[in-house]
Design a protein around this motif. Structure first.
Motif, PDB file in Angstrom:
ATOM      1  N   GLU A 207       0.890  -1.188   0.132  1.00 35.82           N
ATOM      2  CA  GLU A 207       0.004   0.067  -0.079  1.00 35.82           C
ATOM      3  C   GLU A 207       0.811   1.215   0.114  1.00 35.82           C
ATOM      4  N   THR A 228      -9.726   4.570  -8.035  1.00 38.34           N
ATOM      5  CA  THR A 228      -9.726   5.671  -6.916  1.00 38.34           C
ATOM      6  C   THR A 228      -8.824   6.505  -7.398  1.00 38.34           C
ATOM      7  N   LEU A 230      -6.385   9.278  -5.992  1.00 39.73           N
ATOM      8  CA  LEU A 230      -5.673   9.570  -4.735  1.00 39.73           C
ATOM      9  C   LEU A 230      -5.188  10.880  -4.433  1.00 39.73           C
TER      10      LEU A 230
ATOM     11  N   VAL B  86     -16.617   8.295   6.954  1.00 39.72           N
ATOM     12  CA  VAL B  86     -15.350   7.433   6.867  1.00 39.72           C
ATOM     13  C   VAL B  86     -14.494   8.249   7.739  1.00 39.72           C
ATOM     14  N   ARG B 119     -11.073   2.074   3.010  1.00 37.45           N
ATOM     15  CA  ARG B 119     -10.030   2.001   2.242  1.00 37.45           C
ATOM     16  C   ARG B 119      -9.328   3.069   1.335  1.00 37.45           C
ATOM     17  N   ARG B 120     -10.078   3.646   0.766  1.00 40.02           N
ATOM     18  CA  ARG B 120     -10.026   4.943   0.001  1.00 40.02           C
ATOM     19  C   ARG B 120      -9.401   5.962   0.745  1.00 40.02           C
ATOM     20  N   GLU B 121     -10.189   6.049   1.893  1.00 41.41           N
ATOM     21  CA  GLU B 121      -9.914   7.084   3.068  1.00 41.41           C
ATOM     22  C   GLU B 121      -8.545   6.930   3.317  1.00 41.41           C
ATOM     23  N   LEU B 123      -6.004   5.158   2.193  1.00 43.15           N
ATOM     24  CA  LEU B 123      -4.907   5.484   1.107  1.00 43.15           C
ATOM     25  C   LEU B 123      -4.687   6.690   0.859  1.00 43.15           C
ATOM     26  N   ARG B 124      -5.674   7.583   0.947  1.00 40.62           N
ATOM     27  CA  ARG B 124      -5.505   9.144   0.669  1.00 40.62           C
ATOM     28  C   ARG B 124      -4.628   9.652   1.745  1.00 40.62           C
ATOM     29  N   LEU B 157      -4.755  -0.836   7.100  1.00 39.24           N
ATOM     30  CA  LEU B 157      -5.044  -1.306   5.615  1.00 39.24           C
ATOM     31  C   LEU B 157      -5.224  -2.768   5.382  1.00 39.24           C
ATOM     32  N   ARG B 158      -4.193  -3.103   6.109  1.00 41.51           N
ATOM     33  CA  ARG B 158      -4.148  -4.868   6.097  1.00 41.51           C
ATOM     34  C   ARG B 158      -5.126  -5.511   6.676  1.00 41.51           C
ATOM     35  N   GLU B 161      -8.331  -5.266   4.292  1.00 41.06           N
ATOM     36  CA  GLU B 161      -8.033  -6.572   3.676  1.00 41.06           C
ATOM     37  C   GLU B 161      -8.606  -7.737   4.198  1.00 41.06           C
TER      38      GLU B 161
END
Ligand SMILES: Nc1ncnc2c1ncn2[C@@H]1O[C@H](COP(=O)(O)OP(=O)(O)OP(=O)(O)O)[C@@H](O)[C@H]1O
Ligand SMILES: [Mg+2]
Lengths: 246, 182
Positions: A207, A228, A230, B86, B119-121, B123-124, B157-158, B161
């Protein structure tokens, strides 16, 4: 048909491996546009088709169906020779296992693609020197791959991928064999490429690597299940990240 | 806790003891450590706030765990907002887990979708922290705190998953059944 700003574009792309009972659909009707200057990360579980997709995009494999466009040129129907030429000129590959030529020094590995593309030895050497400097390995230029650490080898491989100023760099698990410090070195280089406007596609399980990209697509069973953006979000600022606010 | 209790009521009105059992079931071994009185305190706060109404079940003695609790329209609104939220680092793991269980049980939202949004949140945020690290010279101590944020985000994040894998294996209905069996 291809959008003018698209460096890579695939349409309705299908790739099947094997025959009959053992046939596997590794890439299943994928559509994708990678605009110029975008860094795109591809994630997904093992076997979902990431490497296959990357190989199709770079002309290393041919699709069972669908179209692959590179900078406005359709490449899936090219002859082997034309395809090889296109790959040399327009695509830079970076692999998990580095794939350096063991008998050649770092600088010789980096200049090889330029020589194969018909540049003069002097031109090729000058460019290779500049690229090794860019990845912080000037002092190791004469070393053989076996005399370099994994992280250094991968930086040589990245320099080599850039030798012919490719339209796109395609990286498959570029940090898969590296520890976190060496990974960070590679990420610094990718970040530099990104801000220099290099179009870049990175397949990764990490990631942290994916998070350097502008955009992330997630694959499952040969298909995209998420796409998505980013980049360009500032939800709370760094203070929010470390709990200094609220 | 308030949000989780509200969401557990989204599927249907419930007795206090039923709610408690559902929560405990959803939390697994961790649910054992839940203070039994806590849920009634929470329920009475929610009632005062106009988010739940409670009725005495017919013919039963007046005891808090015999009352039937139901969401008011304001309570339903609050559940919907909570599900769509989120955030990080605020919501803890238990809260997020209960959100998935409640969403699946009441068919309010697809847990896999909630996980994807979270997850998107993350990752950002990971990207944000990472960009800040890469902007500093290599080896700078100023980035240590951000390295900690990155490691924590990676761990979260893991975990997402793992959640995603469990909930996408037809998990929605099965987890629902398990909680239902109370
Ligand atoms: N040359 C081949 N012959 C037969 N099957 C293949 C071939 N290459 C890939 N496959 C199959 O195609 C599917 C996708 O493989 P691919 O290597 O693209 O996955 P991946 O997402 O890169 O996985 P990993 O994360 O493990 O590298 C898999 O089921 C794989 O077994
Ligand atoms: Mg692969």
């Amino acid at each position: 048909m291809s959008e003018s700003s698209a460096v890579v574009q695939v349409r309705d792309l299908v790739k099947e491996h094997g025959h009959g009972e053992s046939r596997v659909r590794a890439v299943d009707e994928v559509d994708l546009v990678v605009p110029e200057g975008q860094t795109l990360a591809v994630m997904g579980p093992s076997g979902c088709g990431k490497s296959t997709l990357l190989h199709l995009m770079g002309g290393l494999e041919r699709p069972s169906r669908g179209e692959v466009w590179l900078a406005g040129q359709r490449i899936d129907g090219l002859s082997e020779r034309a395809l090889a030429r296109m790959r040399r000129r327009s695509v830079g590959f970076v692999f998990q296992a580095f794939h350096l030529v063991e008998e050649l020094s770092a600088v010789e590995n980096v200049e090889l693609p330029a020589l194969l593309a018909g540049r003069s030895p002097r031109q090729a050497r000058r460019r290779a020197g500049a690229l090794l400097e860019r990845v912080g390995l000037t002092a190791r230029a004469r070393h053989l791959p076996s005399q370099l650490s994994g992280g250094q080898r991968q930086r040589v491989a990245i320099a080599r991928a850039l030798a012919n100023e490719p339209l796109v760099v395609l990286a498959d698990e570029p940090t898969g064999n590296l520890d976190s410090a060496a990974t960070l070195d590679v990420l610094r280089i990718f970040e530099e490429l990104r801000s220099a406007g290099q179009t870049l596609v990175i397949v990764t399980h990490d990631e942290r690597v994916a998070a350097t990209a502008d955009r992330l697509v997630s694959m499952r069973d040969g298909m995209f299940v998420d796409d998505t953006r980013l980049a360009g979000f500032h939800p709370r600022g760094l203070g929010g990240l470390i709990g200094l606010e609220g | 806790m308030q949000d989780a209790v509200l969401a557990m009521l989204a599927k249907e009105p419930s007795h206090g003891y039923g709610l408690r059992a559902r929560l405990r079931q959803s939390l697994g071994p961790l649910g054992e450590s839940m203070n039994p009185g806590q849920i009634y305190v929470t329920l009475s706060r929610l009632e005062k706030a106009g988010l739940v109404v409670c009725e005495r079940a017919d013919g039963l003695p007046e005891r808090p765990d015999r009352k039937v609790y139901a969401l008011t329209p304001a309570g339903q609104q609050r559940v919907a907002t909570w599900l769509a939220e989120v955030g990080w680092p605020k919501p803890d793991m238990a809260e997020f887990h209960l959100k998935l269980v409640a969403a699946a049980a009441a068919w309010l939202a697809d847990p896999v979708e909630l996980i994807a949004a979270q997850r998107r949140e993350l990752l950002r945020r990971l990207r944000e922290a990472q960009q800040a690290i890469l902007a500093e010279p290599a080896g700078s101590k100023a980035t240590l705190l951000l390295e900690g944020v990155v490691l924590r985000l990676q761990a979260d994040l893991r975990w997402l998953e793992v959640c995603e894998r469990a909930w996408s294996r037809g998990g929605a209905s099965r987890a629902d059944d398990r909680v239902e069996g109370v």
